[in-house]
Design a protein around this motif. Structure first.
Motif, PDB file in Angstrom:
ATOM      1  N   VAL A  36      14.338  53.768  11.348  1.00 49.11           N
ATOM      2  CA  VAL A  36      13.610  54.395  12.454  1.00 49.11           C
ATOM      3  C   VAL A  36      14.226  55.759  12.725  1.00 49.11           C
ATOM      4  CG1 VAL A  36      12.954  52.198  13.535  1.00 49.11           C
ATOM      5  CG2 VAL A  36      15.107  53.307  14.195  1.00 49.11           C
ATOM      6  N   THR A  37      13.478  56.598  13.413  1.00 42.55           N
ATOM      7  CA  THR A  37      14.032  57.890  13.786  1.00 42.55           C
ATOM      8  C   THR A  37      14.903  57.753  15.030  1.00 42.55           C
ATOM      9  OG1 THR A  37      12.008  58.385  15.032  1.00 42.55           O
ATOM     10  CG2 THR A  37      12.171  59.221  12.768  1.00 42.55           C
ATOM     11  N   LYS A  38      15.614  58.804  15.301  1.00 39.74           N
ATOM     12  CA  LYS A  38      16.566  58.823  16.406  1.00 39.74           C
ATOM     13  C   LYS A  38      16.272  60.063  17.251  1.00 39.74           C
ATOM     14  CE  LYS A  38      21.616  58.509  16.955  1.00 39.74           C
ATOM     15  NZ  LYS A  38      22.889  58.499  16.212  1.00 39.74           N
ATOM     16  N   PRO A  39      15.399  59.883  18.310  1.00 33.98           N
ATOM     17  CA  PRO A  39      14.879  58.663  18.925  1.00 33.98           C
ATOM     18  C   PRO A  39      13.602  58.162  18.255  1.00 33.98           C
ATOM     19  CG  PRO A  39      14.132  60.553  20.165  1.00 33.98           C
ATOM     20  CD  PRO A  39      15.004  61.099  19.060  1.00 33.98           C
ATOM     21  N   THR A  40      13.097  57.013  18.766  1.00 31.97           N
ATOM     22  CA  THR A  40      11.856  56.445  18.262  1.00 31.97           C
ATOM     23  C   THR A  40      11.091  55.808  19.415  1.00 31.97           C
ATOM     24  OG1 THR A  40      10.909  55.068  16.497  1.00 31.97           O
ATOM     25  CG2 THR A  40      12.780  54.148  17.707  1.00 31.97           C
ATOM     26  N   LYS A  94      13.281  47.733   4.575  1.00 29.57           N
ATOM     27  CA  LYS A  94      11.939  47.225   4.294  1.00 29.57           C
ATOM     28  C   LYS A  94      10.893  48.314   4.502  1.00 29.57           C
ATOM     29  CE  LYS A  94      12.526  42.877   3.173  1.00 29.57           C
ATOM     30  NZ  LYS A  94      11.878  41.790   3.925  1.00 29.57           N
ATOM     31  N   PHE A  95      11.086  49.114   5.541  1.00 35.35           N
ATOM     32  CA  PHE A  95      10.130  50.202   5.790  1.00 35.35           C
ATOM     33  C   PHE A  95      10.786  51.276   6.643  1.00 35.35           C
ATOM     34  CE2 PHE A  95       9.125  46.935   9.058  1.00 35.35           C
ATOM     35  CZ  PHE A  95       9.332  47.666  10.221  1.00 35.35           C
ATOM     36  N   LEU A  96      10.129  52.436   6.665  1.00 33.72           N
ATOM     37  CA  LEU A  96      10.465  53.530   7.563  1.00 33.72           C
ATOM     38  C   LEU A  96       9.324  53.653   8.566  1.00 33.72           C
ATOM     39  CD1 LEU A  96      11.785  56.164   8.610  1.00 33.72           C
ATOM     40  CD2 LEU A  96      10.740  57.353   6.683  1.00 33.72           C
ATOM     41  N   TYR A  97       9.650  53.519   9.851  1.00 28.14           N
ATOM     42  CA  TYR A  97       8.647  53.648  10.913  1.00 28.14           C
ATOM     43  C   TYR A  97       8.713  55.061  11.470  1.00 28.14           C
ATOM     44  CZ  TYR A  97       6.554  53.433  15.533  1.00 28.14           C
ATOM     45  OH  TYR A  97       5.796  53.695  16.649  1.00 28.14           O
ATOM     46  N   ALA A 138      16.691  54.585  26.144  1.00 30.71           N
ATOM     47  CA  ALA A 138      15.762  53.494  25.836  1.00 30.71           C
ATOM     48  C   ALA A 138      15.096  53.672  24.476  1.00 30.71           C
ATOM     49  CB  ALA A 138      14.693  53.398  26.929  1.00 30.71           C
ATOM     50  N   PHE A 139      15.071  54.901  23.971  1.00 31.72           N
ATOM     51  CA  PHE A 139      14.343  55.196  22.735  1.00 31.72           C
ATOM     52  C   PHE A 139      15.255  55.252  21.505  1.00 31.72           C
ATOM     53  CE2 PHE A 139      12.122  57.059  26.332  1.00 31.72           C
ATOM     54  CZ  PHE A 139      10.854  56.523  26.183  1.00 31.72           C
ATOM     55  N   TYR A 140      16.498  54.856  21.678  1.00 28.01           N
ATOM     56  CA  TYR A 140      17.448  54.844  20.566  1.00 28.01           C
ATOM     57  C   TYR A 140      17.785  53.405  20.205  1.00 28.01           C
ATOM     58  CZ  TYR A 140      18.374  59.851  21.202  1.00 28.01           C
ATOM     59  OH  TYR A 140      18.264  61.220  21.274  1.00 28.01           O
ATOM     60  N   ALA A 141      17.672  53.077  18.930  1.00 24.77           N
ATOM     61  CA  ALA A 141      18.016  51.720  18.503  1.00 24.77           C
ATOM     62  C   ALA A 141      19.462  51.387  18.804  1.00 24.77           C
ATOM     63  CB  ALA A 141      17.728  51.562  17.002  1.00 24.77           C
TER      64      ALA A 141
END
Length: 404
Positions: A126-130, A169-172, A365-368
């Motif tokens: 995922v991106t940082k943020p997402t 598995k994937f890139l979102y 909240a938007f960071y894994a």
């Protein structure tokens, strides 16, 4: 003896968490609060007359409303899927009918994709943020996240390469006016990401919820269209999630997912198990409305939201103290604010609500990995320009007092 519920829950339940945004919406219902929290469309812009006519047409048709009130196939209402295929083709991606599934909003598509691809411990990039909703959808399936930093062109390619070497598995990705930071992935970066993911055998999930809401600059082809172009017309690497929530209305809960037939057909089985199908009458009405007014209504939204974005950017330029920076999105619903290092968005929110009657979403909240504590997401879509300016003035007043 009573049931000890926590002992009965599946392990994946631990991955579920409340949306900070949904919880904020409960907190800030007071009319005196100027809310930049919810990234929601303005209800004053909903196409209510067209929706009313469409529902009336269903109930007054010669054949009666029976079919619209009946069960339908899990794949979705056929005329609506045909419209989606034509829409996608107009954007450069040739999608067959059996490569489209209508979902209960694109959020359901994200949940299905998590269920389809993720097992405990599997890597997800995922991106940082997402997008927070994607993290909520994926986390119950117990992934390990690989976070990729972004610059003003999108995901940083060196970090993409590092992530792909670990075989996620994937890139979102939200390539257009990303929720939360408003960044749009450049054409060169999109092409490079698709090529790298295809070579690594990693799927790309493209969340296109905001793609129609462009106010400035030239349109960029969707990732699914670029993927289709390099693959002779049909997508091979990218799975595309679309939604009518931002362009029409969210309450009907109509979205779609399209891409490789093998993946979509598996999700059809999930749809059958989850809710059988998205509301038939809502699909019938949505098809009627988008067939009648889609392009004209989207132009209306662009005009209104552009004024609000401009009002927010102007207010930030006028009132923000030194050391505060922000993105300048070409579309979408969000401006991303970065405060000086060491600032705490959560603490600022508490003061902003109590002292200034202003709300926003703290960026962590938007960071894994829950970093980004010095960032904020400001949504401009639901407030009129004068209210936006007043809210930014109040918020920046707190920042000028060293409230962070």
């Amino acid at each position: 003896m009573t049931v000890e519920w926590e002992k009965l829950f599946a392990g994946r339940v631990g991955g579920m968490s409340a949306s900070e945004i949904r919880e904020l919406l409960k907190l800030i219902a007071k009319p005196e609060i100027i809310s930049f929290a919810g990234g929601i469309p303005d209800p004053d812009l909903f196409p209510a007359p067209a929706l009313s006519r469409a529902y009336q047409k269903v109930f007054e048709s010669n054949s009666g409303p029976g079919d619209a009130l009946q069960y339908t196939i899990s794949e979705g209402y056929t005329p609506l899927r045909e419209w989606i295929c034509a829409y996608m083709e107009s954007k450069g991606a040739r999608i067959a009918m059996d490569e489209v599934l209508v979902t209960s909003g694109s959020q359901q598509a994200l949940d299905f994709l998590g269920k389809l691809f993720i097992g405990p411990g599997d890597l997800v990039a995922v991106t940082k943020p997402t997008y927070l909703g994607a993290l909520q959808a994926f986390s119950p399936y117990e992934p390990t996240y690989v976070s990729i930093a972004m610059d003003d062109q999108g995901p940083v390619l060196d970090e993409v390469d590092t992530a792909l070497a670990r075989k996620p598995k994937f890139l979102y990705l939200v390539p257009d006016f990303q929720n939360p930071n408003g960044i749009t992935v450049s054409l060169d970066r999109r092409i490079a990401i698709i090529e790298r993911c295809a070579a690594a055998g990693v799927a790309v999930i493209e969340d296109a919820a905001y793609a129609e809401l462009r106010y400035d600059g030239d349109s960029i082809p969707s990732m699914v269209a670029l993927d289709a172009e390099r693959n002779g017309g049909s997508p091979a690497t990218v799975i595309h999630c679309g939604s009518f929530s931002k362009t029409m209305v969210p309450a009907l809960r109509v979205g779609w997912v399209c891409g490789a037939k093998d993946a979509v057909q598996r999700m059809v089985l999930m749809k059958q198990a989850a809710d059988l199908h998205t509301s038939t009458i809502n699909q019938v009405v949505m098809h009627d409305v988008v067939s009648e007014i889609f392009q004209g209504h989207v132009r209306r939204l662009r005009d209104a939201y552009k004024q609000r974005r401009d009002a927010m950017l102007t207010a930030l330029a006028d009132f923000a103290p030194p050391g505060v920076t922000w993105t300048k999105p070409e579309g979408g619903m969000f401006v991303w604010v970065e405060l000086p290092e060491g600032s705490d968005g959560v603490a600022l929110l508490e003061r902003a609500i109590k002292e200034a009657n202003v709300a926003f979403v703290p960026g962590a909240a938007f960071y894994a990995d829950r970093s980004g504590k010095n960032t904020l997401r400001l949504a401009f879509s639901v407030n009129k320009p004068e209210r936006i300016r007043e809210g930014i003035r109040r918020l920046c007043g707190l920042l000028g007092q060293g409230a962070v």
